[in-house]
Design a protein around this motif. Structure first.
Motif, mmCIF file in Angstrom:
data_model
loop_
_atom_site.group_PDB
_atom_site.id
_atom_site.type_symbol
_atom_site.label_atom_id
_atom_site.label_comp_id
_atom_site.label_asym_id
_atom_site.label_seq_id
_atom_site.Cartn_x
_atom_site.Cartn_y
_atom_site.Cartn_z
ATOM 1 N N TYR A 174 0.830 -1.202 0.000
ATOM 2 C CA TYR A 174 0.000 0.000 0.000
ATOM 3 C C TYR A 174 0.869 1.258 0.000
ATOM 4 O O TYR A 174 0.541 2.251 -0.672
ATOM 5 N N ASP A 175 1.967 1.216 0.742
ATOM 6 C CA ASP A 175 2.883 2.367 0.772
ATOM 7 C C ASP A 175 3.462 2.620 -0.616
ATOM 8 O O ASP A 175 3.553 3.768 -1.063
ATOM 9 N N ILE A 176 3.858 1.543 -1.278
ATOM 10 C CA ILE A 176 4.437 1.684 -2.621
ATOM 11 C C ILE A 176 3.393 2.215 -3.591
ATOM 12 O O ILE A 176 3.661 3.121 -4.394
ATOM 13 N N ALA A 177 2.195 1.666 -3.522
ATOM 14 C CA ALA A 177 1.134 2.105 -4.429
ATOM 15 C C ALA A 177 0.850 3.595 -4.255
ATOM 16 O O ALA A 177 0.727 4.343 -5.238
ATOM 17 N N ARG A 178 0.725 4.031 -3.010
ATOM 18 C CA ARG A 178 0.451 5.460 -2.761
ATOM 19 C C ARG A 178 1.586 6.338 -3.281
ATOM 20 O O ARG A 178 1.346 7.434 -3.796
ATOM 21 N N PHE A 180 3.233 5.919 -5.858
ATOM 22 C CA PHE A 180 3.079 6.056 -7.303
ATOM 23 C C PHE A 180 1.717 6.622 -7.700
ATOM 24 O O PHE A 180 1.311 6.551 -8.853
ATOM 25 N N GLY A 181 1.007 7.164 -6.729
ATOM 26 C CA GLY A 181 -0.242 7.856 -7.020
ATOM 27 C C GLY A 181 -1.471 6.983 -7.111
ATOM 28 O O GLY A 181 -2.530 7.449 -7.559
ATOM 29 N N LEU A 182 -1.378 5.730 -6.685
ATOM 30 C CA LEU A 182 -2.535 4.838 -6.721
ATOM 31 C C LEU A 182 -3.276 4.897 -5.391
ATOM 32 O O LEU A 182 -2.662 4.993 -4.327
ATOM 33 N N LYS A 183 -4.588 4.835 -5.450
ATOM 34 C CA LYS A 183 -5.391 4.846 -4.230
ATOM 35 C C LYS A 183 -5.438 3.452 -3.611
ATOM 36 O O LYS A 183 -5.229 2.441 -4.292
ATOM 37 N N VAL A 184 -5.723 3.422 -2.318
ATOM 38 C CA VAL A 184 -5.830 2.158 -1.584
ATOM 39 C C VAL A 184 -7.177 2.104 -0.879
ATOM 40 O O VAL A 184 -7.558 3.049 -0.181
ATOM 41 N N VAL A 185 -7.918 1.022 -1.111
ATOM 42 C CA VAL A 185 -9.158 0.785 -0.371
ATOM 43 C C VAL A 185 -8.765 0.320 1.023
ATOM 44 O O VAL A 185 -8.004 -0.644 1.167
#
Length: 392
Positions: A174-178, A180-185
């Motif tokens: 989730y940290d990596i995704a955020r 790169f600008g991706l949202k996390v449910v």
């Protein structure tokens, strides 16, 4: 800095599958993990025999903010496809209840199979070092792993979710995704035992008692066993319902799902001196507690109206859990990297070319019984099929 076509973060089921598929397509792949050994969750699953897939896999057996997202990957890489691989490697298996497939022997066979597939594709696997800085510039990703650096035009996030932290699970995906600008449910524990508050202590005293029920949470219902524990409720039916349960809501239990309407008044006519506890056809301790809560003793001394009310309550007994046993006891998590940013066909982020997310890291969560492994295989396969060469 070592150069590859793809860097896979996570040596679990989804990551190894993605690496094997991409490698066998001629891509140079490196798999990085902080764990000392690959496939640790595979090894403990199914009591050490790995419930590796389910014959009844279908998209409606998965939870996601987008219930349609899983259709493409699951349709293109099926339970039969994975079973073909299992049989090709000579792994003996058997079916338990409800389409669940297990190894006859150790889950180690599945890990060895995946490692063998990675070897066929020439994938490099590096373990036992902490994950460091991740960068992205000029169409390439860079990753520090221990004292080594790696670069590639593709990065696959396969680090799972935070369930079972004793196995090394974290929320790093989730940290990596955020980053790169991706949202996390927002993730929450799933397939997890529920805890009961103090006023339900009488039921907690039934620790160890199990019985077949239908458990309902939200609009979902599951006909399997429920187990009373010293903290609350568990067993397959409860674990399934927990994925749909939200704080403040009730879980409804049907203790006599096969009984026909009017069964208690019929029992009264047949055996008026029998007590409710004797009539319930449940484990004795549970039957006694339910009868005590209902305030019903001898059937013949109870009005038909009171028996009808008892029937209703037994078919829709409401428990009000005060929580779950958390990620430490959860088999998976609901939530994760939001699917609206990903291609359902390739698992690639639409706005970050070369960035893929697979497996439990994504907001797709299956039922108990091999469904989550099938999602790992299918999503890993989809990403592995999509990874391009740098020159492509």
């Amino acid at each position: 800095m070592e150069t590859f076509d793809a860097i896979v973060l996570g040596a679990g089921g989804a990551g190894l599958m993605a690496a094997a598929v991409a490698g066998q397509r001629g891509r140079r792949v490196v798999v990085l993990d902080h764990a000392e050994a690959p496939g640790k969750k595979i090894l403990i699953s199914g009591g050490g025999r790995c419930n590796f897939t389910n014959l009844h896999t279908a998209p409606d057996r998965y939870l996601s903010a987008n219930p349609h997202f899983a259709k493409s990957a699951l349709g293109r890489y099926t339970a039969r496809d994975f079973l073909d691989m299992v049989e090709r490697h000579g792994i003996a298996w058997h079916e338990k209840t409800l389409g669940q497939l297990f190894c006859d022997g150790s889950a180690r066979a599945i890990v060895d199979m995946l490692l063998g597939e990675c070897e066929l594709g020439g994938a490099t696997i590096r373990l036992g070092q902490p994950l460091g800085e991740i960068g992205h510039a000029d169409g390439r990703f860079t990753v520090r792993h221990g004292d080594r650096g790696y670069t590639a035009p593709a990065l696959v996030i396969a680090t799972g979710g935070p369930s079972i932290p004793k196995m090394g699970a974290t929320g790093v995906a989730y940290d990596i995704a955020r980053r790169f600008g991706l949202k996390v449910v927002e993730p929450r524990p799933a397939l997890v035992p529920l805890t009961l508050p103090g006023d339900e202590a009488l039921f907690r005293a039934l620790s160890g008692v199990a019985t077949p029920v239908v458990a309902r949470a939200g609009k979902a219902a599951f006909a399997e066993a429920a187990l009373f524990t010293h903290r609350g409720l568990s067993g397959p039916a409860i674990l399934q319902a927990s994925s749909y349960w939200r704080h403040g809501e009730a879980v409804a239990i049907d203790f006599r799902p096969d009984a026909s309407a009017g069964w208690l008044t019929s029992a009264k006519r047949a055996r008026p001196r029998a007590t409710l506890a004797q009539t319930l056809d449940l484990p004795a301790r549970l039957a006694e507690v339910l009868a005590e809560r209902l305030g019903v003793g001898e059937l013949g001394a109870t009005t038909d109206r009171a028996l009808a009310d008892a029937e209703r309550r037994l078919s829709d007994w409401r428990f009000h859990p005060d929580g779950t046993e958390g990620c430490a006891k959860a088999e998976v998590t609901v939530g994760g990297i939001a699917t609206d940013a990903l291609s359902s066909k390739t698992m690639e982020a639409r706005k970050v070319p070369g960035f893929y997310a697979v497996g439990e890291a994504v907001d797709v969560t299956g039922w108990l019984g091999g469904y989550n492994f099938q999602w790992a295989w299918a999503s890993g396969w989809a990403a592995g099929q999509a990874i391009l060469r740098p020159s492509a």
